[in-house]
Design an enzyme around this catalytic site. Sequence first.
Site, PDB file in Angstrom:
ATOM      1  CB  CYS A  79      -0.940  -0.022   1.205  1.00  0.00           C
ATOM      2  SG  CYS A  79      -1.655   1.574   1.609  1.00  0.00           S
ATOM      3  CD  GLN A 284      -5.175  20.998   9.920  1.00  0.00           C
ATOM      4  OE1 GLN A 284      -4.536  19.949   9.826  1.00  0.00           O
ATOM      5  NE2 GLN A 284      -4.636  22.182   9.667  1.00  0.00           N
ATOM      6  CB  CYS A 409       2.073  20.283   6.488  1.00  0.00           C
ATOM      7  SG  CYS A 409       1.795  21.101   4.919  1.00  0.00           S
TER       8      CYS A 409
END
Length: 454
Positions: A79, A284, A409
């Site tokens: 994944c 968020q 971020c």
Amino acid sequence: MPLQKNQIIPLAIDSLSSDGSGVGRWQGEAVFVPGAVPGDRLQVRIVKSCKRYAFGRIEQADERGPAYLAPDCPVFAPCGGCCFRHLRYADELAAKQGFVADAFRRLGGLELPVRPILPSPQTDRYRNKVQLPVQAGLDGRPRVGFYAGRSHRLVPCEDCLLQPQLLSQIAAAACAQMARLGISAYDEASHTGLVRHLLLRQGAHSGQVLLCLVVNGRSLPRAEEFCEAMQRRFPAIRSIQLNLNTARTNVILGPECVLLTGQPQIEDEMCGVPVALGPLSFYQVNTPAAEQLYEAARVAAALGPGESLLDLYCGMGTIGLAITGPDQPLVGVEVIGEAVGAARRSAAKMGRDNARFLCADAGQAAALLAKEGLRPKVVVLDPPRKGCEEQTLAAVAAMSPERVVMISCNPATAARDVRWLAGQGYRAEYVQPADLFPRTRHVEAIVRLQKDHL
Ligand code: SAH
């Protein structure tokens, strides 16, 4: 001689790279190995060799380092969504702390205290939003999963450990209903079939669920039966919608949504700020961890009574509305019109007539506001990964706020931007890292900058 593809080498892992791979050295050359941790002794197969570094795959683990944890997800490796599922959480936090410190020291050339990282209150099932690709299995029935890294090969996965179990159950039931009602899955190669993705959101506080089918078309056959079956089984579903995306594209969502049943938006709240969420809203994804982040931003902003805030890149306005009170004027700037509308509605619900939101580019708006004479006490900057443009930072400096709170971020671009502001007389006082995305490589950081009065 450089390493050759398919060569197998013994490798001792001694560090972690910022994308979560273990790193070892082979005759001076760095070899990056996903799924490896410091202390590992491995047999590694080289999958790609570049001039001064290579990428490898674990062929055999002779010994595992002390931080190693057997991954608890059957699709961890193919994944690729998680890169730290094989590492104890305390060690993941330490690694992220290190990435942040490193970015500021090496890229920003800044020596500043890095506070201990804020752990996420939940390390599993924390996501309030999931987007699952839908494809037909060999039996022709639609199924969901995740695309394997850098590909569009579906790795079937019924229950991702990052998402609430309820959302996994709803996705599975939606696939079963599609099979029952003859609603087809999209096929990328032939650009035929209907359902491309399922998008699900659940309000962390409200529990309300939104289910959105991204379709290659304009309608859903037997939509009433589909909605009725889903709502009967899952009363938490408050909204079922289609998102129309008929383009041949990798972009998941199209611009238009069609409501099938329920409300166009679900409700939730963040730090007491009421929010309404549609399929396209930016929000968020880890609510409890974001609430901690906002609290750290409130402390960093340290607004006094009556002092004002400018919130640039404000999204739905949640940070600004959460960290100012009814006597503290707020201006928010955001480029996406829908988010600005949501911010205004939240402000109205809170009776905040001293809050206004502008739909504009942050840099252009900041320059205009500076010219108009806006002098906020504090500016919050929460840019996307690429960071701020110089024009934006220059306009912020021109307003001469007492403090700037940078939320980011991407520690690398934050370090660059903080360094630029340092050249304008803003001293970076500390960095506060926060983990909003456990098990993934992403890490968030807040920097407090204080104007130097020289
Ligand atoms: N502060 C918000 C959102 C942060 S994400 C929160 O905590 O939820 C960054 C936001 O910046 C996104 O909403 C994005 O739409 C917006 N954005 C990106 N480029 C922009 C620009 N040039 N001007 C203004 N906003 C921008």
